[in-house]
Motif scaffolding. Structure first.
Motif, PDB file in Angstrom:
ATOM      1  N   VAL A 218     -14.679 143.980  -8.094  1.00  0.00           N
ATOM      2  CA  VAL A 218     -14.365 142.825  -8.937  1.00  0.00           C
ATOM      3  C   VAL A 218     -13.207 142.002  -8.367  1.00  0.00           C
ATOM      4  N   LEU A 219     -12.431 142.598  -7.468  1.00  0.00           N
ATOM      5  CA  LEU A 219     -11.303 141.895  -6.850  1.00  0.00           C
ATOM      6  C   LEU A 219     -11.638 141.316  -5.477  1.00  0.00           C
ATOM      7  N   TYR A 220     -12.843 141.600  -4.960  1.00  0.00           N
ATOM      8  CA  TYR A 220     -13.214 141.058  -3.661  1.00  0.00           C
ATOM      9  C   TYR A 220     -13.062 139.540  -3.669  1.00  0.00           C
ATOM     10  N   PRO A 221     -12.563 138.951  -2.593  1.00  0.00           N
ATOM     11  CA  PRO A 221     -12.531 137.482  -2.517  1.00  0.00           C
ATOM     12  C   PRO A 221     -13.905 136.855  -2.737  1.00  0.00           C
ATOM     13  N   SER A 222     -14.966 137.516  -2.262  1.00  0.00           N
ATOM     14  CA  SER A 222     -16.318 136.972  -2.428  1.00  0.00           C
ATOM     15  C   SER A 222     -16.731 136.896  -3.900  1.00  0.00           C
ATOM     16  N   ALA A 223     -16.084 137.697  -4.753  1.00  0.00           N
ATOM     17  CA  ALA A 223     -16.383 137.663  -6.185  1.00  0.00           C
ATOM     18  C   ALA A 223     -15.478 136.686  -6.929  1.00  0.00           C
ATOM     19  N   ASN A 224     -14.554 136.040  -6.198  1.00  0.00           N
ATOM     20  CA  ASN A 224     -13.570 135.156  -6.843  1.00  0.00           C
ATOM     21  C   ASN A 224     -13.407 133.841  -6.070  1.00  0.00           C
ATOM     22  N   ASN A 225     -14.540 133.260  -5.714  1.00  0.00           N
ATOM     23  CA  ASN A 225     -14.538 131.970  -4.998  1.00  0.00           C
ATOM     24  C   ASN A 225     -13.672 131.989  -3.744  1.00  0.00           C
ATOM     25  N   GLY A 226     -13.657 133.121  -3.050  1.00  0.00           N
ATOM     26  CA  GLY A 226     -12.887 133.232  -1.819  1.00  0.00           C
ATOM     27  C   GLY A 226     -11.405 133.476  -2.009  1.00  0.00           C
ATOM     28  N   LEU A 227     -10.967 133.646  -3.257  1.00  0.00           N
ATOM     29  CA  LEU A 227      -9.535 133.847  -3.546  1.00  0.00           C
ATOM     30  C   LEU A 227      -9.185 135.330  -3.561  1.00  0.00           C
ATOM     31  N   ARG A 228      -8.056 135.669  -2.960  1.00  0.00           N
ATOM     32  CA  ARG A 228      -7.545 137.047  -3.066  1.00  0.00           C
ATOM     33  C   ARG A 228      -6.643 137.098  -4.298  1.00  0.00           C
ATOM     34  N   ILE A 229      -7.274 137.174  -5.473  1.00  0.00           N
ATOM     35  CA  ILE A 229      -6.526 137.048  -6.721  1.00  0.00           C
ATOM     36  C   ILE A 229      -5.506 138.164  -6.906  1.00  0.00           C
ATOM     37  N   SER A 230      -5.713 139.292  -6.237  1.00  0.00           N
ATOM     38  CA  SER A 230      -4.744 140.389  -6.344  1.00  0.00           C
ATOM     39  C   SER A 230      -3.447 140.054  -5.608  1.00  0.00           C
ATOM     40  N   HIS A 231      -3.447 138.958  -4.851  1.00  0.00           N
ATOM     41  CA  HIS A 231      -2.250 138.535  -4.134  1.00  0.00           C
ATOM     42  C   HIS A 231      -1.588 137.335  -4.808  1.00  0.00           C
ATOM     43  N   SER A 232      -1.739 137.259  -6.117  1.00  0.00           N
ATOM     44  CA  SER A 232      -1.044 136.224  -6.897  1.00  0.00           C
ATOM     45  C   SER A 232       0.235 136.809  -7.481  1.00  0.00           C
ATOM     46  N   LEU A 233       1.143 135.943  -7.879  1.00  0.00           N
ATOM     47  CA  LEU A 233       2.416 136.398  -8.453  1.00  0.00           C
ATOM     48  C   LEU A 233       2.200 137.127  -9.773  1.00  0.00           C
ATOM     49  N   ILE A 234       1.225 136.663 -10.567  1.00  0.00           N
ATOM     50  CA  ILE A 234       0.962 137.297 -11.861  1.00  0.00           C
ATOM     51  C   ILE A 234       0.389 138.696 -11.663  1.00  0.00           C
ATOM     52  N   PHE A 235      -0.582 138.838 -10.756  1.00  0.00           N
ATOM     53  CA  PHE A 235      -1.166 140.160 -10.506  1.00  0.00           C
ATOM     54  C   PHE A 235      -0.108 141.116  -9.973  1.00  0.00           C
ATOM     55  N   SER A 236       0.742 140.631  -9.074  1.00  0.00           N
ATOM     56  CA  SER A 236       1.773 141.489  -8.476  1.00  0.00           C
ATOM     57  C   SER A 236       2.808 141.942  -9.503  1.00  0.00           C
ATOM     58  N   ALA A 237       2.938 141.178 -10.585  1.00  0.00           N
ATOM     59  CA  ALA A 237       3.904 141.540 -11.632  1.00  0.00           C
ATOM     60  C   ALA A 237       3.299 142.440 -12.700  1.00  0.00           C
ATOM     61  N   ALA A 238       1.964 142.608 -12.706  1.00  0.00           N
ATOM     62  CA  ALA A 238       1.302 143.331 -13.793  1.00  0.00           C
ATOM     63  C   ALA A 238       1.766 144.780 -13.895  1.00  0.00           C
ATOM     64  N   LEU A 239       1.796 145.499 -12.790  1.00  0.00           N
ATOM     65  CA  LEU A 239       2.194 146.908 -12.826  1.00  0.00           C
ATOM     66  C   LEU A 239       3.685 147.077 -13.137  1.00  0.00           C
ATOM     67  N   PRO A 240       4.585 146.242 -12.575  1.00  0.00           N
ATOM     68  CA  PRO A 240       5.981 146.318 -13.007  1.00  0.00           C
ATOM     69  C   PRO A 240       6.158 146.066 -14.506  1.00  0.00           C
ATOM     70  N   VAL A 241       5.428 145.088 -15.063  1.00  0.00           N
ATOM     71  CA  VAL A 241       5.528 144.803 -16.502  1.00  0.00           C
ATOM     72  C   VAL A 241       5.000 145.993 -17.302  1.00  0.00           C
ATOM     73  N   PHE A 242       3.882 146.563 -16.876  1.00  0.00           N
ATOM     74  CA  PHE A 242       3.326 147.747 -17.542  1.00  0.00           C
ATOM     75  C   PHE A 242       4.330 148.897 -17.514  1.00  0.00           C
TER      76      PHE A 242
END
Length: 200
Positions: free
Chosen positions: A51-75
């Motif tokens: 579900v995180l593959y770039p091919s599943a997200n219009n070529g975007l590496r969404i796991s390399h966004s600031l929000i995604f990178s903050a998710a585990l620290p916030v958790f």
């Protein structure tokens, strides 16, 4: 993108430098360092989670966004709040948690190869440094010469910089510490210049 080894080293170094408990072999410290390493590695889940593959997200590496990178620290911070951690403990924990989380996208951005969607999901705009100060990891293979070549350059940048941070705990005099830091920074600058000259 940077290597898993580089990301793990930086995550562990952040924990080692910023953890207040100086007992070197404590179980609590080991768990904390291990968790920060996991946080520093987690954006590369897009290599293994469909579900995180770039091919599943219009070529975007969404796991390399600031929000995604903050998710585990916030958790993690939310878990500490639920467990009854005090305000001082939360503050001391939050800095290394977010440093470890953002270290991944910071390092990958410094490679200067793959554009990163740092503002996703607010914006699909991708950001890429027009040059690189770190080498790309290369294909992970025991038979890939460039994997070892680029890993050597990456470690040549990262290890001296980590050494600069860790030397604050040594028993050297202040003058000696700055002399060693200066030497380490020269070594890191040499390898950064080497990485800068690589084709991208």
């Amino acid at each position: 993108m940077s290597s898993l080894i580089g990301h793990g080293l930086v995550g562990g170094a952040i924990g080692w430098v910023m953890y207040r408990d100086r007992a070197p072999a404590s179980l609590r410290r080991s768990i904390w360092l291990g968790w920060l390493i996991i946080i520093a590695l987690i954006p590369d889940l897009d290599y293994v989670v469909p579900v995180l593959y770039p091919s599943a997200n219009n070529g975007l590496r969404i796991s390399h966004s600031l929000i995604f990178s903050a998710a585990l620290p916030v958790f993690t911070l939310a878990s500490l709040v639920i467990s009854g951690a005090g305000r001082d403990s939360l503050w001391r924990s939050s800095i290394p948690l977010f440093f470890a989380g953002y270290s991944h996208v910071g390092m990958d951005w410094l490679v200067g190869v793959t554009p990163l969607p740092l503002l996703w999901p607010v914006s699909d705009r991708r950001f890429r440094l027009p040059f690189g100060l770190l080498p790309s990891a290369g294909k992970i293979s025991l038979y890939n010469y460039y994997f070892y070549y680029n890993l050597g350059i990456e470690l040549g940048v990262l290890l001296p910089l980590i050494g600069c941070a860790l030397i604050s705990r040594s028993r050297l005099s202040l003058q000696q510490k700055w002399a060693v830091r200066g030497l380490l920074l020269l070594v890191a600058a040499y390898f950064m210049h080497w990485a800068y000259g690589l084709s991208r």
